[in-house]
Design an enzyme around this catalytic site. Structure first.
Site, PDB file in Angstrom:
ATOM      1  N   GLU A  77       0.788  -1.228   0.000  1.00 57.05           N
ATOM      2  CA  GLU A  77       0.000   0.000   0.000  1.00 57.05           C
ATOM      3  C   GLU A  77       0.821   1.279   0.000  1.00 57.05           C
ATOM      4  OE1 GLU A  77      -3.248   0.221  -0.267  1.00 57.05           O
ATOM      5  OE2 GLU A  77      -3.574  -1.936  -0.276  1.00 57.05           O
ATOM      6  N   SER A 334     -30.403 -29.385  51.094  1.00 59.10           N
ATOM      7  CA  SER A 334     -29.469 -29.944  52.076  1.00 59.10           C
ATOM      8  C   SER A 334     -28.017 -29.563  51.818  1.00 59.10           C
ATOM      9  CB  SER A 334     -29.585 -31.478  52.074  1.00 59.10           C
ATOM     10  OG  SER A 334     -30.868 -31.877  52.522  1.00 59.10           O
TER      11      SER A 334
END
Length: 650
Positions: A77, A334
């Site tokens: 680029e 429990s």
């Protein structure tokens, strides 16, 4: 004013004007606002949340991508990126000449800095926009380093659809973060940024392949980019055929920590384990009644950190998938009993070998019954806890005091939620209050941690404030009692307990070894009963499967250790069999012998207690077959000794 003054004054005026314009019209950086990444304890991506508007965009720097990607990007680029001030006069002159010569735009002449400016402030592609990009590029170069400008590009480069930035593109197209991209994959993401609509690999594979190969053909002047062999190999790599779903593990926890803000948010969770438990929970859900949900928690109790949190079936509204069920208030049944027994042992109200009465009894207007409506008669406290009998537990709470029990639960991080205006009472022993899975995990981490309570963390680095709420010996005694074989098989040497709330609305199972605590909740989020549901039938099989997924603990089995490290005549020792003994299967029953320690003693084989006279220091054991076995002896103070033996054929 001299000759130099005639030149310097206009230059200074231009510089001042440029400075004022830059301050009055600074670059707009709002598009850099990213979505959020939720990370596991090793920095791996657990889950992601999009930026505003539903765009997948994540902050990305040059440190987050392979050097090859940066080299390829600059080569393809903007070859002079490191040398120009944001605008490349040679590239602009070339683009202008090509335009004049051909009558159309052949190349735009944009530098990576100009591209970054365009990504920050998208505009129509025309000459006016190009001039603005040039100005913005100079501004960016004055404000940011070259690597920071590359970071803008890496964060915002379009990747097709609602994907922006190479991090989002990497996750969506390859299913992994950009640091793990190979050169061909990096080249595809660079190519996509040029024309994301026309180069999507799932829609335009031939165009995508050609663009990728063109990027791979670029090389930088330095030799740090790709060799020709790299390019040839990259061109043979297949393109992705579909867009992948974004990572979404631990979605409830991800939303929880995302509220704290930040682009990348670390957690204490473990991605491979979280993924495995989520898969297992989804499979288990298929076997459960309709509208039933599962919540799972796994914690490292030494670090007091969560490793797994499954808050339910995210997105399934029939199962309240939007709710985090690890935070839902439910009745623990429990499952509170181990903590109650540990407090009773600590207070001297009973001992594991003390005989308790499991017989019909009325406490004023309260007459508890066991789950099966029957009574066991005379039974030791240890067996009453193992069998989860109700009346002995209520009797112990009556002697201990509900207020004292509730205060200890609160100190351990699990303050019971009672009806408005209600005070703790005897039903608390059987789950007569509200709590959450995370709070119950804190209780069991306290037992596993020998009586020391600390909050369980989801974020790393939190302040640790340990508080002793139980004597270590009491916690070890309970751990020894709960260490028994799993019903129907499963990992050996795990301390575990189940719980079932009234009417089968909540099924619980908890287990711990020397490294981890695991908690399971199964029920309907709306609180409606599940006929026949119990913690043992629904939650226990899931607990066994989760424990089987965990990495081996440093020393599996009982969470116990000698009360003192000093050697002496009273130290508990296993005399026979010695460690690594080879036993013959034809020798008949084996006599296990111990010395030292405080009686009564408990002998266990692979975590399962064997019957014997508890006042004696020996027990008879008949090996069930060939193989390896772990022999453990536990005394009344929680000291233990063990040996691994092998039974071989004669």
């Amino acid at each position: 004013m001299g000759v130099w003054g005639k030149f310097i004054s206009p230059i200074l005026a231009v510089l001042v004007l440029a400075f004022v314009v830059d301050r009055v019209f600074p670059p707009d950086l709002t598009r850099l606002t990213p979505g959020q990444e939720i990370l596991d304890r090793e920095g791996r991506t657990l889950s992601v949340l999009p930026a505003l508007g539903g765009t997948w965009r994540f902050a990305t720097t040059t440190r987050d991508v392979p050097p090859d990607l940066v080299a390829l990007l600059i080569a393809a680029e903007d070859g002079r990126f490191r040398r120009h001030p944001g605008v490349d006069p040679f590239a602009l002159a070339r683009a202008a000449w090509q335009w004049v010569r051909t009558g159309r735009v052949v190349s735009g002449g944009s530098t990576l800095t100009m591209q970054a400016a365009r990504l920050l402030e998208p505009r129509p592609r025309n000459l006016r926009s190009k001039l603005i990009e040039i100005v913005r590029a100079v501004q960016l170069e004055a404000r940011f380093s070259k690597d920071e400008i590359l970071g803008i590009w890496l964060t915002l480069a379009p990747q097709g659809g609602n994907l922006e930035g190479v991090r989002a593109g990497s996750l969506a197209w390859f299913g992994r973060p950009p640091a793990r991209l190979d050169p061909a994959e990096a080249a595809l993401l660079i190519a996509l940024a040029r024309r994301p609509g026309a180069l999507r690999p799932d829609r335009h594979p031939e165009a995508s392949r050609a663009a990728r190969d063109a990027v791979l053909a670029h090389r930088t002047a330095a030799s740090t980019a790709l060799t020709s062999a790299d390019r040839t190999q990259g061109q043979a790599v297949a393109l992705p055929t579909h867009r992948r779903a974004m990572p979404r593990y631990a979605p409830h926890s991800a939303r929880e920590v995302a509220r704290l803000g930040g682009a990348r948010i670390p957690t204490t969770l473990d991605l491979p384990l979280q993924r495995a438990v989520e898969t297992m929970a989804a499979q288990a859900l298929e076997t459960l009644p309709e509208r039933t949900a599962i919540a799972v928690a796994v914690a490292d109790h030494a670090a007091r950190e969560f490793r797994v949190l499954v808050g339910g079936t995210f997105g399934d509204e029939q199962r309240a998938g939007s709710l985090d069920l690890t935070l839902a208030t439910r009745s623990p049944g429990s499952a509170l009993k181990p903590f109650l027994y540990a407090m009773a042992f600590e207070a001297g109200l009973t001992r594991p070998e003390t005989v308790l009465a499991d017989l019909p009894f009325r406490f004023a207007t309260y007459a508890p019954e066991n789950f099966d409506r029957g009574f066991a008669g005379q039974i030791t406290a240890a067996d009453a806890l193992r069998q989860s009998l109700n009346l002995p537990a209520v009797a112990l709470l009556d002697r201990l005091g509900p207020l004292r029990f509730a205060a200890a639960l609160k100190a351990a991080g699990a303050a019971p939620r009672l009806a408005p205006g209600a005070a703790p009472s005897l039903p608390l022993a059987l789950g007569g209050a509200g709590t959450t899975l995370r709070e119950m995990m804190a209780l069991y981490a306290t037992l596993a941690g020998e009586g020391v309570a600390e909050p369980l963390q989801l974020r790393p680095g939190g302040a640790r404030v340990p508080v002793r709420v139980l004597e270590a010996s009491a916690a070890r005694q309970v751990a020894g009692i709960l260490t028994q074989g799993f019903p129907g098989g499963g990992p050996a040497g795990i301390a575990w307990k189940t719980g079932t709330s009234w009417g089968g609305r909540d099924a619980w199972a908890f287990g711990f070894d020397r490294a981890h605590v695991v908690g399971i909740w199964i029920g309907r989020p709306d609180g409606t009963p599940i006929p026949g549901a119990t913690g043992r039938s629904l939650a226990m099989p899931v607990l066994a499967r989760v424990m089987g997924l965990l990495p081996p603990a440093p020393l599996t089995g009982l969470r116990v250790r000698p009360a003192s490290n000093e050697a002496g005549a009273d130290r508990l020792r296993l005399l026979f069999p010695p460690p690594e003994a080879q036993l013959s299967d034809a020798a008949g029953p084996v006599t296990l012998r111990a010395m030292g320690g405080q009686r009564p003693l408990t002998f266990l084989v692979d975590g399962q207690p064997i019957a014997h006279e508890r006042a004696r220091r020996e027990a008879s054991w008949q090996p069930p077959g060939l193989g390896f076995f772990r022999i453990t002896v536990l005394d009344a103070q929680g000291q233990s000794a063990r040996a691994e033996v092998r039974v071989r054929a004669e």
